[in-house]
Design an enzyme around this catalytic site. Structure first.
Site, PDB file in Angstrom:
ATOM      1  N   GLU A   1     -39.478 -13.198  -1.473  1.00 37.43           N
ATOM      2  CA  GLU A   1     -39.543 -13.552  -0.054  1.00 37.43           C
ATOM      3  C   GLU A   1     -40.196 -14.911   0.134  1.00 37.43           C
ATOM      4  O   GLU A   1     -40.923 -15.407  -0.733  1.00 37.43           O
ATOM      5  CB  GLU A   1     -40.306 -12.490   0.738  1.00 37.43           C
ATOM      6  CG  GLU A   1     -41.773 -12.367   0.386  1.00 37.43           C
ATOM      7  CD  GLU A   1     -42.487 -11.288   1.209  1.00 37.43           C
ATOM      8  OE1 GLU A   1     -42.513 -11.406   2.448  1.00 37.43           O
ATOM      9  OE2 GLU A   1     -43.002 -10.339   0.597  1.00 37.43           O
TER      10      GLU A   1
ATOM     11  N   GLU B   1     -44.319  -9.303   9.495  1.00 35.52           N
ATOM     12  CA  GLU B   1     -45.119  -8.224   8.917  1.00 35.52           C
ATOM     13  C   GLU B   1     -46.595  -8.500   9.162  1.00 35.52           C
ATOM     14  O   GLU B   1     -47.058  -9.632   9.000  1.00 35.52           O
ATOM     15  CB  GLU B   1     -44.864  -8.114   7.413  1.00 35.52           C
ATOM     16  CG  GLU B   1     -45.717  -7.062   6.708  1.00 35.52           C
ATOM     17  CD  GLU B   1     -45.409  -6.975   5.215  1.00 35.52           C
ATOM     18  OE1 GLU B   1     -44.458  -6.255   4.850  1.00 35.52           O
ATOM     19  OE2 GLU B   1     -46.104  -7.646   4.426  1.00 35.52           O
TER      20      GLU B   1
END
Length: 413
Positions: free
Chosen positions: A218, A328
């Protein structure tokens, strides 16, 4: 009389000094384990901070070391001992796509203070590490089933409806296909984080598997005070092969990611962030699999930053089975079902709820995935998901199927 008084004073001082030295020695003796720990931490820092061919002192306090590309931390990974650097991708899918337009130009602050020579890579210097083993690592993804709960806490076997008890996500996801890449433009914001041990990110993540079998890569931006020592919004990367239980870490703190660019410094702040009702800034990120080498390449603003070698992975070396775009928040106070726990006030995105829309909420646009044929397209089907929609929400603005804008964010109960 004066001689006697002077001698008495001298004896007294010697006695005081004796007790002081003795006491100081006892304190040192009591703290010797801590001293040993500091020595070990210093040793780790020497491994992390490679010998620099040039040093850049930034105006905001960071130090960038220009390290020989062949001496970077990646090659200390056991699987990469005999690895040959792939200096550029075998092909560039970006040549098949249109160039997007950005509301604001993306740039990293450190470039105002200097540049690294060709043949070196810029590495953010680490000044201190509070943990020998966990510095720079994500805490493991803990599912509700892994939590030890009492009958009272479960409230007649009622189970929480969120994926993890120590994270909250608000994402647009596509799953089930043979994904070879993903790209998007992510708006840059500076969310407030409640304490130094919590973080807030906006990212693109490619995943294979789940739980402690999850492999992922990521990239995006994050605010994480304990890692960086401040609350700036910084460019980050991450990888793992076991749901962050033992492997992987942020940026170049641990071995794994091979950097090739001398123009991008992973872990450094962006020069500008978006402001509500003012100029909006974003970062174009592209992660894709070089099928000739099984390396996952990372592209930031059309610059090849480097890659995660295929040797790191078991399944992800050939494809991903899920792509996630969104935010997140990490905190130990996630989840409303746990009684007596006040939910974190850490913000996601801009801190505004998703339906606040343009110039208010964080957004991801020009979302694309690559399939096995290397065709770039909007992920269809795709699904919005939020662990806690009353706190961190999602909204996919469906006014144009070719260029839908995904909004996410919220927080601060």
């Amino acid at each position: 009389m004066k001689v006697w008084w002077c001698m008495s004073l001298l004896v007294g001082l010697l006695l005081i000094l004796s007790f002081t030295v003795s006491g100081y020695g006892a304190v040192l003796s009591e703290k010797s384990p801590s001293k040993q720990t500091h020595l070990k931490v210093d040793g780790k820092l020497k491994l992390l901070n490679k010998r620099s061919l040039k040093t850049i002192q930034t105006e905001y306090g960071d130090v960038i070391d220009c390290v020989d590309i062949y001496q970077q931390p990646a090659f200390e990974h056991p699987s990469l001992k005999n690895h040959t650097i792939q200096m550029k991708p075998s092909f560039n899918p970006l040549t098949k796509s249109k160039n997007g337009t950005s509301t604001g130009a993306m740039s990293q602050s450190w470039r105002k203070s200097g540049s690294c020579p060709i043949g070196t890579i810029p590495i953010l210097r680490i000044w201190k590490a509070t943990s020998l083993e966990n510095y720079g690592k994500k805490n493991p993804y803990i599912t509700p089933s892994q939590m030890s709960t009492t009958t009272e806490e479960t409230n007649d076997d009622r189970k929480p409806n969120y994926l993890y008890v120590n994270r909250s996500t608000a994402i647009l996801m596509a799953e089930g296909n043979d994904y070879k890449g993903a790209k998007a433009r992510i708006s840059i914001w500076n969310p407030e984080v409640e304490n130094a041990y919590e973080y807030s990110t906006a990212h693109i993540r490619l995943v294979f598997g789940s739980g402690d079998q999850m492999e992922s890569v990521e990239a995006g931006w994050m605010v994480y005070p304990i890692l960086y020592g401040d609350s700036s919004t910084r460019f980050f990367i991450h990888w793992t092969v076991d749901g962050s239980n033992r492997t992987g870490c942020f940026n170049l703190v641990c071995t794994g990611f091979v950097q090739t660019s001398n123009e991008v410094s992973v872990g450094t702040p962006f020069e500008h962030v978006s402001n509500k009702y003012h100029t909006q800034y974003d970062i174009p990120i592209f992660i894709y699999l070089d099928t000739s080498t099984n390396n996952w390449w990372l592209v930031l603003n059309h610059e090849n930053v480097g890659y995660w070698p295929g040797e790191l992975f078991l399944f992800l070396k050939t494809s991903a089975d899920m792509v996630q775009f969104g935010g997140e928040v990490y905190s130990e106070t996630i989840g409303q079902e746990r009684k007596g726990v006040k939910h974190t006030t850490t913000e996601m995105g801009s801190g505004e709820q998703a339906k606040s829309g343009f110039m208010m909420a964080a957004s991801i646009k020009e979302i694309r995935i690559l399939d096995g044929s290397q065709i770039e397209e909007y992920p269809n089907p795709s699904e919005e998901y939020s662990d806690e929609p009353n706190i961190y929400s999602t909204y996919n603005e469906d006014y144009d199927k070719e260029d839908q804008i995904f909004y996410f964010g919220g927080g601060r109960l």
